[in-house]
Design a protein around this motif. Structure first.
Motif, PDB file in Angstrom:
ATOM      1  N   LYS A 270      32.413  39.033  37.802  1.00 44.69           N
ATOM      2  CA  LYS A 270      31.969  37.701  38.220  1.00 44.69           C
ATOM      3  C   LYS A 270      30.520  37.734  38.692  1.00 44.69           C
ATOM      4  CE  LYS A 270      35.411  36.992  41.144  1.00 44.69           C
ATOM      5  NZ  LYS A 270      36.339  38.117  40.876  1.00 44.69           N
ATOM      6  N   GLY A 271      30.168  38.751  39.475  1.00 43.50           N
ATOM      7  CA  GLY A 271      28.796  38.845  39.957  1.00 43.50           C
ATOM      8  C   GLY A 271      27.808  39.143  38.851  1.00 43.50           C
ATOM      9  N   THR A 396      43.155  44.309  46.427  1.00 47.64           N
ATOM     10  CA  THR A 396      41.727  44.482  46.657  1.00 47.64           C
ATOM     11  C   THR A 396      40.925  44.589  45.378  1.00 47.64           C
ATOM     12  OG1 THR A 396      42.487  45.815  48.538  1.00 47.64           O
ATOM     13  CG2 THR A 396      40.126  45.672  48.183  1.00 47.64           C
ATOM     14  N   THR A 397      41.419  45.300  44.395  1.00 50.84           N
ATOM     15  CA  THR A 397      40.636  45.516  43.184  1.00 50.84           C
ATOM     16  C   THR A 397      40.438  44.237  42.382  1.00 50.84           C
ATOM     17  OG1 THR A 397      42.620  46.174  41.968  1.00 50.84           O
ATOM     18  CG2 THR A 397      41.304  47.932  42.981  1.00 50.84           C
ATOM     19  N   GLU A 398      41.253  43.218  42.618  1.00 50.80           N
ATOM     20  CA  GLU A 398      41.077  41.940  41.914  1.00 50.80           C
ATOM     21  C   GLU A 398      40.383  40.898  42.775  1.00 50.80           C
ATOM     22  OE1 GLU A 398      43.622  40.425  39.101  1.00 50.80           O
ATOM     23  OE2 GLU A 398      44.844  42.205  38.833  1.00 50.80           O
ATOM     24  N   ALA A 399      40.718  40.836  44.054  1.00 43.97           N
ATOM     25  CA  ALA A 399      40.147  39.807  44.919  1.00 43.97           C
ATOM     26  C   ALA A 399      38.814  40.226  45.531  1.00 43.97           C
ATOM     27  CB  ALA A 399      41.135  39.455  46.037  1.00 43.97           C
ATOM     28  N   HIS A 400      38.624  41.533  45.764  1.00 50.02           N
ATOM     29  CA  HIS A 400      37.380  42.060  46.349  1.00 50.02           C
ATOM     30  C   HIS A 400      37.017  43.344  45.599  1.00 50.02           C
ATOM     31  CE1 HIS A 400      39.517  39.776  49.510  1.00 50.02           C
ATOM     32  NE2 HIS A 400      38.315  39.346  49.822  1.00 50.02           N
ATOM     33  N   PRO A 401      36.606  43.227  44.340  1.00 52.54           N
ATOM     34  CA  PRO A 401      36.521  44.404  43.468  1.00 52.54           C
ATOM     35  C   PRO A 401      35.655  45.540  43.995  1.00 52.54           C
ATOM     36  CG  PRO A 401      36.367  42.396  42.173  1.00 52.54           C
ATOM     37  CD  PRO A 401      36.315  41.981  43.612  1.00 52.54           C
ATOM     38  N   ARG A 794      45.073  35.746  43.506  1.00 49.44           N
ATOM     39  CA  ARG A 794      43.911  35.620  42.625  1.00 49.44           C
ATOM     40  C   ARG A 794      44.031  36.532  41.418  1.00 49.44           C
ATOM     41  NH1 ARG A 794      39.022  35.435  47.114  1.00 49.44           N
ATOM     42  NH2 ARG A 794      39.506  33.352  47.895  1.00 49.44           N
ATOM     43  N   TRP A 795      43.179  36.231  40.444  1.00 47.10           N
ATOM     44  CA  TRP A 795      43.047  37.050  39.249  1.00 47.10           C
ATOM     45  C   TRP A 795      41.603  37.502  39.173  1.00 47.10           C
ATOM     46  CZ3 TRP A 795      41.102  36.093  34.000  1.00 47.10           C
ATOM     47  CH2 TRP A 795      41.532  37.048  33.076  1.00 47.10           C
ATOM     48  N   LEU A 796      41.366  38.699  38.662  1.00 47.13           N
ATOM     49  CA  LEU A 796      40.062  39.346  38.719  1.00 47.13           C
ATOM     50  C   LEU A 796      38.937  38.468  38.200  1.00 47.13           C
ATOM     51  CD1 LEU A 796      38.266  41.845  39.148  1.00 47.13           C
ATOM     52  CD2 LEU A 796      39.023  42.666  36.910  1.00 47.13           C
ATOM     53  N   TYR A 797      39.151  37.757  37.110  1.00 42.33           N
ATOM     54  CA  TYR A 797      38.029  37.108  36.433  1.00 42.33           C
ATOM     55  C   TYR A 797      37.806  35.650  36.830  1.00 42.33           C
ATOM     56  CZ  TYR A 797      38.361  41.302  33.636  1.00 42.33           C
ATOM     57  OH  TYR A 797      38.409  42.612  33.242  1.00 42.33           O
ATOM     58  N   HIS A 798      38.660  35.113  37.704  1.00 35.71           N
ATOM     59  CA  HIS A 798      38.421  33.749  38.163  1.00 35.71           C
ATOM     60  C   HIS A 798      38.467  33.708  39.675  1.00 35.71           C
ATOM     61  CE1 HIS A 798      37.835  31.630  34.474  1.00 35.71           C
ATOM     62  NE2 HIS A 798      38.888  32.217  33.929  1.00 35.71           N
ATOM     63  N   PHE A 799      38.068  32.563  40.212  1.00 34.53           N
ATOM     64  CA  PHE A 799      37.822  32.520  41.644  1.00 34.53           C
ATOM     65  C   PHE A 799      38.254  31.193  42.246  1.00 34.53           C
ATOM     66  CE2 PHE A 799      35.061  31.854  45.360  1.00 34.53           C
ATOM     67  CZ  PHE A 799      35.386  32.988  46.085  1.00 34.53           C
ATOM     68  N   HIS A 800      39.038  31.274  43.295  1.00 34.56           N
ATOM     69  CA  HIS A 800      39.427  30.138  44.120  1.00 34.56           C
ATOM     70  C   HIS A 800      39.925  28.998  43.238  1.00 34.56           C
ATOM     71  CE1 HIS A 800      38.968  27.586  47.862  1.00 34.56           C
ATOM     72  NE2 HIS A 800      39.627  28.652  48.256  1.00 34.56           N
ATOM     73  N   PHE A 866      45.839  30.080  41.825  1.00 38.14           N
ATOM     74  CA  PHE A 866      45.531  28.650  42.008  1.00 38.14           C
ATOM     75  C   PHE A 866      44.148  28.338  41.441  1.00 38.14           C
ATOM     76  CE2 PHE A 866      44.129  31.025  45.589  1.00 38.14           C
ATOM     77  CZ  PHE A 866      43.035  30.387  46.164  1.00 38.14           C
ATOM     78  N   HIS A 867      43.790  29.064  40.346  1.00 36.66           N
ATOM     79  CA  HIS A 867      42.484  28.882  39.722  1.00 36.66           C
ATOM     80  C   HIS A 867      42.418  27.712  38.747  1.00 36.66           C
ATOM     81  CE1 HIS A 867      41.682  32.710  41.480  1.00 36.66           C
ATOM     82  NE2 HIS A 867      42.277  33.442  40.554  1.00 36.66           N
TER      83      HIS A 867
END
Length: 900
Positions: A270-271, A396-401, A794-800, A866-867
């Motif tokens: 994402k970053g 953690t690896t998906e929500a805060h990689p 959450r899922w790794l590639y999308h956010f909130h 919930f993306h």
């Protein structure tokens, strides 16, 4: 004159005729680079294992019979080094000629032209051609994904992509294939990356020294000298990674890393690639007012006049209790500060909250009550210094990689890892112990672990006696949580419980990491208190490599809390009922509201639906998607007499508004964000906003002056100057001090260095406090009609709520729809196959979703994110709340699945 201590810890070396001090055991490369030398290297990367493959960093050492690689040769006292001797230069030139023999030399059209280390070093050593005749490797270029392409013909086999993918990310995508001339670096079976374990973090692209891996966004477009780099902070999760936005012709064209940042230049997908939402065609560009049921574009002057007149009317008719505001975890500290100031001064209301209520309000209350401060106690990189990491309720690896990278790195270094989670997540593959507990049974489990530690004498008696209170009452309260009873409640075998307790109790340093899998329950506060109890019991607070570390979900959720976007606190967590604090703010602001705490997010939404809240101002929040019982939320927002929404897109909430104001993204504003470890960092403007969009500061200032508050902030730095005066934790955090790197609060004055970890000599409240906590079942449990538990995350590639990530075309390419995860046994019972569309129903509503059949979820669970607004998961979730901090129980709702 050097002290005895310095003499013991430093040695003297000579390099190119000059004397230098360095540390024993340091490599020649690192030692000399610290002193301004630039030794060429193609395979070395700080933080990765040293392989010494390229040999370009060779140096000459007096008395040695051969050249030595600087990257892997340690310094020695009295060593005399020559970095550019005739022998060294000739060796480097020969190595470069050998590399060129098989290299694709179409440099003029290479995307890395002028940004290629091989090219740089050939220029430096005047290597214009090669006498060696070799075949150029001719491989097809892999352009199968939208993130980056792979051109193996330009690969120099340095192995850096192999190393960083394995050692930092842990994905192990790349390796060397074949031998001799045919050898190349590629993925398993030479497959396309989207068919591998690749997470598209882009770290391989960032370390590639040539044009073998290149970001697609700059292909045939941007050369290094045509691009401006603007240092800023990532707008996604709470890790707060630093990065450079690459800008050309007023548009962002890519991202590059900041190697010397606290995250070492590591980013996630994402970053690295999810920034293109900034230039989305969906951006709001003009203010709008609802007329005859339709949102109609108007001027800023008309919009401000409409808002000021109507808010003032509602305030005059019904008083301060009729006005409320939702601030934002997405905007800067300065803008959050101004938002709560506007509400508290113009309308005398404390009805101010934001999405932290839905994720970590239980953390703020629980840790503040136990320790005296409701924030993360330690720093992310201290995970590498601990002995045992306990990850509970955090994927953690998906929500805060990037934090997930550190946990995996620590595990590879031999640190023990305990994962407590009902689902199989990536970290369970690394765990020494995985405690697969039933949802909502955290209190029983943690009490049981604590009881074993106490009974077996593994607790820190000295720490408990010197630095805590309430111990005896707490010990008595956990007596009934025997391993047998805990097994009955949680489903965790008693032997595994005991092994875990011993692992924690026998470790010198333990770090507890948690997120919303702990907080989003009706017992969320009790869960946090249980973790705090365990940390105090084992003495794992107030030291490096220890601590209780809640991971904040959004880029500035910590900062929004710090700035007083809460119903019961002024900035810096000063209670609104405190006479001293009230007097301080009144002197600067001119007025303050009554000391009565305001309403929380869910209470504000509910009151808006009943007419008690008549005017609601929402800045950068999307409660129509993020809040529980979404159908009821939508009804309440529709019923609100005056709904003002300020955002960058026409969100689901904005569609319901009476007034919509176009704001700017992170790339179009100045200010600061505060990350999950309390690190305050700069945000810098890189591009101009679209159309007539304004920064949130500009909008709030316009409205404040319409309301005759006479604000005269010319820039965000002036706002921070006011924060420095009123918020003690931020007293020494100025823009000038943040120019190069961030500062962690508390930072009380401009000579204060900031605080890496809290509670060093004593807890903020004096002594840490034990709290007896009792296990209570969740508000909803499975029944015959609703036999499954819905768990969300959450899922790794999308956010909130997807506002940004779903407008990134590359992230959408990976996935653009919900996939409800169900266990194979459930799928078999319901005759459901992977990819089927099903209806999922709760007591509150129904949604349709595609199914992913996987053993990553237990048999009694459905997992959804919930993306995706099209699959509004929060239609299903319960509004049952923690009675203390009012956080909803988003992690446990009873549902059923119906095949379409």
């Amino acid at each position: 004159m050097m002290t005895d201590s310095q003499n013991q810890n430093t040695i003297t070396i000579m390099a190119d005729g000059n004397s230098y001090q360095t540390e024993p055991g340091e490599s020649i490369l690192n030692a000399l680079e610290r002193h301004g030398f630039h030794i060429p290297t193609l395979c070395y990367e700080e933080g990765l294992p040293i392989i010494g493959a390229c040999r370009l960093c060779v140096v000459e050492i007096s008395g040695a019979r051969k050249l030595h690689p600087a990257c892997s040769t340690p310094v020695a006292d009295g060593m005399n080094i020559f970095t550019e001797s005739e022998q060294v230069v000739e060796a480097r030139r020969e190595i470069l000629k050998l590399l060129l023999a098989n290299h694709d030399l179409r440099c003029l059209t290479c995307e890395r032209n002028a940004d290629c280390r091989l090219q740089d070093y050939c220029y430096r050593y005047k290597v214009e051609d090669t006498p060696y005749v070799g075949d150029t490797k001719n491989y097809p270029i892999d352009r199968s994904n939208p993130f980056f392409f792979r051109d193996y013909g330009k690969c120099i086999m340095c192995g850096k992509c192999v190393s960083i993918c394995a050692e930092i990310n842990g994905a192990y995508v790349y390796d060397f294939m074949d031998r001799g001339f045919d050898s190349k670096v590629t993925s398993a079976f030479d497959d396309e990356l989207q068919n591998t374990t690749c997470t598209f973090c882009g770290m391989c692209v960032n370390v590639c020294p040539v044009g073998a891996l290149v970001e697609r966004s700059v292909e045939w477009r941007s050369r290094p000298w045509e691009v401006d780099k603007v240092l800023t902070t990532c707008p996604y999760c709470g890790v707060g990674c630093q990065m450079y936005l690459k800008v050309q012709d007023g548009e962002i064209v890519g991202v590059s890393r900041k190697k010397d940042s606290f995250t070492k230049g590591h980013l996630c997908g994402k970053g690295q690639f999810g920034w293109d939402f900034v230039h989305s065609k969906d951006r709001l560009t003009k203010p709008m007012i609802r007329k005859d049921g339709q949102l109609t574009e108007v001027s800023w002057d008309v919009a401000m006049e409409y808002i000021s007149e109507n808010l003032s009317r509602l305030y005059n008719e019904s008083g301060s209790d009729a006005i409320a505001g939702l601030s934002s975890a997405k905007v800067t500290n300065e803008e959050n500060y101004l938002f709560q100031k506007l509400l508290r001064t113009a309308f005398k209301t404390n009805h101010i909250d934001h999405c932290a209520r839905l994720c970590h309000s239980s953390t703020v209350w629980g840790l503040a009550t136990s320790f005296g401060s409701g924030a993360m106690t330690n720093s992310i990189n201290e995970l590498l210094e601990t002995d045992c990491i306990v990850v509970i309720g955090s994927n953690t690896t998906e929500a805060h990689p990037v934090t997930g990278y550190r946990i995996k790195q620590a595990n590879k270094m031999g640190k023990n890892l305990i994962v407590i989670d009902p689902r199989k997540i990536e970290l369970t593959n690394y765990a020494d112990e995985w405690l697969k507990l039933r949802p909502a049974t955290n209190v029983a489990l943690l009490n049981g672990i604590a009881r074993v530690i106490y009974k077996e004498g593994l607790w820190d008696q000295e720490f408990v006696e010197a630095r805590s209170e309430g111990f005896q009452d707490w010990i008595e309260s956990i007596e009934g949580y025997t391993p047998e009873r805990v097994q009955e409640i949680t489903g965790v075998p008693k032997d595994k419980l005991i092994r875990t307790a011993r692992l924690i109790g026998n470790s010198n340093k333990v770090t507890f990491v948690y997120a919303m899998g702990v907080t989003q329950y009706t017992q969320g506060t009790q869960n946090v208190l249980s973790i705090a109890n365990l940390a105090i019991l084992t003495g794992n607070v107030g030291r490096r490599g220890t601590g209780v570390n809640p991971l904040r979900g959004q880029n500035n959720v910590q900062g929004a809390c710090d700035m007083g976007a809460l119903p019961n606190y002024f900035p810096s967590y000063q209670p609104i009922e405190d006479p001293v604090a009230r007097d301080k703010f009144k002197k600067v602001w001119g007025t303050v509201p009554e000391p009565k705490p305001g309403l929380t997010v869910t209470e504000i939404i509910e009151k808006a639906g009943t007419g008690d809240i008549r005017g609601l101002y929402i800045m950068g929040e999307n409660p129509a998607v993020s809040d529980p019982d979404a159908d009821e939320v939508e009804r309440s927002l529709e019923e609100t007499e005056l709904l003002i929404v300020q955002d960058i897109f026409m969100t689901e909430t904005a569609k319901l508004a009476d007034v919509v104001l176009p704001a700017t993204s992170f790339a179009e504003t100045e200010g600061t964000f505060t990350n999950t470890e309390r690190r305050v960092q700069r945000v810098r403007k890189a591009v101009e906003p679209p159309g007539q969009a304004k920064t949130d500061r500009e909008i709030l200032t316009l409205l404040a002056n319409r309301l005759e508050l006479n604000w005269n902030y010319n820039n965000d730095e002036e706002v921070m100057d006011e924060i420095n005066k009123l918020a003690p934790f931020y007293g020494g955090i100025t823009f000038a001090r943040l120019e190069n790197e961030g500062l962690q609060w508390p930072c009380y004055h401009t000579s204060h260095p900031g605080t890496e970890f809290l509670h060093k000599d004593q807890f903020s409240r004096g002594k840490g406090k034990f709290h007896p906590v009792k296990y209570i079942p969740p508000s909803e449990e499975p029944s015959k009609k609703y036999p499954l538990i819905l768990n969300t995350g959450r899922w790794l590639y999308h956010f909130h709520t997807g506002t940004m990530s779903l407008r990134s075309q590359r992230l959408k390419w990976l996935r653009d729809e919900e996939l409800a995860m169900v266990n194979p046994q459930v799928a078999n019972e319901l005759d459901i196959e992977d990819g089927d569309i099903v209806k999922i129903a709760s007591r509150r509503g129904k949604v349709k979703s595609k199914v992913q059949v996987t053993d990553h979820v237990p048999q009694d669970m459905v997992f959804m994110t919930f993306h995706f607004p099209e699959t509004l998961t929060n239609r299903l979730t319960t509004k049952a709340k923690d009675p203390i901090c009012k956080i909803p129980e988003l992690k446990s709702s009873a549902v059923r699945i119906e095949k379409e």
